[in-house]
Design a protein around this motif. Structure first.
Motif, mmCIF file in Angstrom:
data_model
loop_
_atom_site.group_PDB
_atom_site.id
_atom_site.type_symbol
_atom_site.label_atom_id
_atom_site.label_comp_id
_atom_site.label_asym_id
_atom_site.label_seq_id
_atom_site.Cartn_x
_atom_site.Cartn_y
_atom_site.Cartn_z
ATOM 1 N N VAL A 32 -5.555 2.415 10.067
ATOM 2 C CA VAL A 32 -4.624 2.557 8.941
ATOM 3 C C VAL A 32 -5.218 3.403 7.819
ATOM 4 O O VAL A 32 -4.494 3.836 6.920
ATOM 5 C CB VAL A 32 -4.202 1.185 8.369
ATOM 6 N N TRP A 33 -6.512 3.643 7.852
ATOM 7 C CA TRP A 33 -7.148 4.351 6.747
ATOM 8 C C TRP A 33 -7.351 5.827 7.058
ATOM 9 O O TRP A 33 -7.621 6.204 8.195
ATOM 10 C CB TRP A 33 -8.508 3.730 6.404
ATOM 11 N N THR A 71 -5.190 -0.591 -5.016
ATOM 12 C CA THR A 71 -5.834 -1.784 -4.470
ATOM 13 C C THR A 71 -6.930 -1.337 -3.508
ATOM 14 O O THR A 71 -6.816 -0.291 -2.871
ATOM 15 C CB THR A 71 -4.845 -2.685 -3.698
ATOM 16 N N GLY A 72 -7.987 -2.125 -3.411
ATOM 17 C CA GLY A 72 -9.086 -1.774 -2.516
ATOM 18 C C GLY A 72 -9.713 -2.991 -1.878
ATOM 19 O O GLY A 72 -9.972 -4.001 -2.539
ATOM 20 N N GLU A 73 -9.937 -2.861 -0.566
ATOM 21 C CA GLU A 73 -10.474 -3.970 0.222
ATOM 22 C C GLU A 73 -11.994 -3.953 0.242
ATOM 23 O O GLU A 73 -12.626 -2.916 0.412
ATOM 24 C CB GLU A 73 -9.960 -3.859 1.654
ATOM 25 N N ALA A 104 -4.934 4.606 2.368
ATOM 26 C CA ALA A 104 -4.049 4.317 3.498
ATOM 27 C C ALA A 104 -3.348 5.594 3.938
ATOM 28 O O ALA A 104 -2.950 6.420 3.111
ATOM 29 C CB ALA A 104 -3.017 3.262 3.099
ATOM 30 N N THR A 106 -0.496 5.869 4.927
ATOM 31 C CA THR A 106 0.886 5.847 4.443
ATOM 32 C C THR A 106 1.020 6.589 3.118
ATOM 33 O O THR A 106 2.137 6.860 2.672
ATOM 34 C CB THR A 106 1.361 4.399 4.248
ATOM 35 N N THR A 108 0.227 5.417 0.244
ATOM 36 C CA THR A 108 0.345 4.468 -0.857
ATOM 37 C C THR A 108 -1.032 4.272 -1.500
ATOM 38 O O THR A 108 -2.062 4.543 -0.876
ATOM 39 C CB THR A 108 0.868 3.113 -0.343
ATOM 40 N N ASN A 110 -3.332 2.301 -1.690
ATOM 41 C CA ASN A 110 -4.085 1.182 -1.099
ATOM 42 C C ASN A 110 -5.270 1.768 -0.356
ATOM 43 O O ASN A 110 -5.188 2.872 0.175
ATOM 44 C CB ASN A 110 -3.212 0.379 -0.126
ATOM 45 N N SER A 111 -6.347 0.998 -0.301
ATOM 46 C CA SER A 111 -7.561 1.610 0.245
ATOM 47 C C SER A 111 -8.551 0.572 0.753
ATOM 48 O O SER A 111 -8.433 -0.630 0.491
ATOM 49 C CB SER A 111 -8.251 2.439 -0.850
#
Lengths: 150, 304
Positions: A32-33, A71-73, A104, A106, A108, A110-111
């Motif tokens: 996804v990344w 956002t980041g994981e 991401a 996508t 978006t 997000n990361s």
């Protein structure tokens, strides 16, 4: 004694060879990344020191003044504590950070986070242990990055 | 004894090419050194010890060396202690099951297996872990952040760090129930010593848990999956303490509804001295919140 030690070693080696498995992914895999790391300078909004993964959110302001919340994981709290010495008090809302992330696919905001530094250059998280991170250890020294490319 | 050792060494040599490839994949970034003793060790305070996963591999190795785990005298009939990872990889998340010896599915088992396939290649949407369903046994053993055996009169307790679960292994002579009234995610378990081996037999399992996640992802669409079991599953565990710091185990899973033959896997786990089980709970609301914020937005529309 020598025989016993040898036997123990052999049993352990056989067991290790027979049982190697790739790492699991519960929520999502590396697919996804993006394969490209980007650097973002942002201001911390929230810092969720929780399972299943520590999650950091931050605002990024562009040249026109538009603010985008990212956002980041990160890994589990235990892992962040063991490998980076992080705690629930490491980040506070409003402080500035420099983050190396893979966004991401996508598109978006997000990361997965590969590296975190403070504006003074202090490294908070050297490299990620998250999905696919073995190929994107952004905190490697230039020498190590050269080794990786070779 | 000597011939066994020689056979073992030949066997290891035969497998080296495979393992080398595996390690190369695992260490795709050779420049990334693992964190070590330069990272501060964080504990709750004086007198408290870190959980097994709350210290990195370098600290775990140092603690094992300090406690002389390889040479220290030990009681062969006592497996009490905190165990985490393997002697070769002290930061492993539990014990790896030998997928290469997995027997074929029955027709019923094949359908149950396909029912675990993820909705998309991007995430493991059917994984009970995602919504904090109990991992059950043996998955709690295969995927854990450390376990602890506590020996009491008449029973042995087994605590699992991941999810903060435990199970009772009764050693008071009782027999397994022939028809357990309520299925359990952690089954009904009884144990006894057979020589130097602690033998645990169990049954009565709830069929909603996975034995383990299927990391082979061998299905055609490369979608994540899990290995199912039925309520007929029985398990025999055999634990043998090889030295103070190493516990050998063999787990044999028999489930004629799902698998055409018993499945055995063998591994060794490492004592984690100077560690304490903590509280790695899976909190449903946290998992949902996490997925809403940083999982679902990353999935293509197919996977949402």
């Amino acid at each position: 004694m020598l025989r016993r030690t040898l036997l123990v070693g052999v049993v352990m080696a056989i067991a290790a060879l027979l049982t190697w498995n790739p790492p699991v992914f519960a929520h999502h895999g590396a697919a996804v990344w993006s394969n490209t790391e980007i650097t973002l300078k942002g201001t911390v909004v929230d810092y969720f020191w929780r399972n299943p993964h520590v999650l950091l959110t931050w605002n990024v302001t562009d040249d026109k003044g538009n603010v985008v919340k990212w956002t980041g994981e990160l890994a589990s709290p235990e892992s962040m504590m063991a490998d980076d010495g992080m705690t629930k008090d490491t980040f506070r809302p409003g402080e500035e950070l420099i983050l190396l992330v893979r966004q991401a696919k996508t598109g978006t905001p997000n990361s997965v986070i590969d590296q975190i530094k403070r504006p003074d250059g202090t490294t908070v998280m050297r490299y990620s242990r998250q999905a696919g991170s073995q190929n994107f250890a952004g905190a490697l020294s230039p020498e190590d990055q050269a080794k990786r490319k070779n | 004894m000597r011939s066994f050792a020689i056979v073992g060494l030949v066997f290891v040599a035969a497998l080296l090419p495979f393992e080398s490839a595996a390690l190369a994949q695992q260490n795709a970034n050779p420049g990334a050194e693992k964190p070590g003793l330069e990272v501060p060790l964080i504990t709750p305070g004086p007198g408290w010890k870190p959980c097994p996963r709350c210290k990195n591999e370098a600290y775990a190795a140092a603690d094992r060396k300090k406690e002389n785990v390889d040479t220290r005298p030990f009681d062969k009939h006592n497996i009490t202690g905190v165990w985490s990872g393997t002697p070769q990889a002290l930061d492993d998340n539990g014990s790896n099951f030998d997928m290469k010896t997995l027997p074929p599915f029955t027709p019923y088992g094949q359908k149950a297996y396909e029912a675990t396939f993820s909705d998309s290649p991007e995430w493991s949407s059917k994984d009970p872990m995602n919504i904090c369903d109990p991992l059950g046994y043996p998955r709690s053993f295969a995927y854990n952040y450390g376990i602890e055996f506590v020996t009491l009169p008449g029973r042995t307790l087994e605590f699992f760090e991941w999810g903060h679960y435990w199970r009772d292994i009764w050693t008071d002579g009782r027999k397994l129930p022939s028809n357990p009234p309520i299925p359990r995610f952690y089954g009904y378990a009884v144990g006894h010593w057979d020589g130097d081996t602690f033998v645990v037999d169990s049954n009565g399992y709830d069929d909603r848990s996975w034995i383990v996640a299927d990391n082979r992802r061998q299905n055609a669409e490369k979608r994540a999956a899990g290995l199912p079991h039925s309520d007929a599953m029985t398990i025999r565990e055999e634990y043998k303490r090889l030295n103070y710091g190493v516990l050998q185990l063999k787990i044999t899973i028999t489930d004629p509804k799902v698998y055409t033959a018993p499945w055995s896997t063998t591994d060794v786990i490492a004592l984690s001295p100077d560690s304490e089980i903590a509280e790695h709970l899976c909190v449903t609301s946290d998992s949902i919140s996490y997925d809403e914020q940083n999982t679902k937005p990353t999935l293509s529309s197919q996977g949402k």
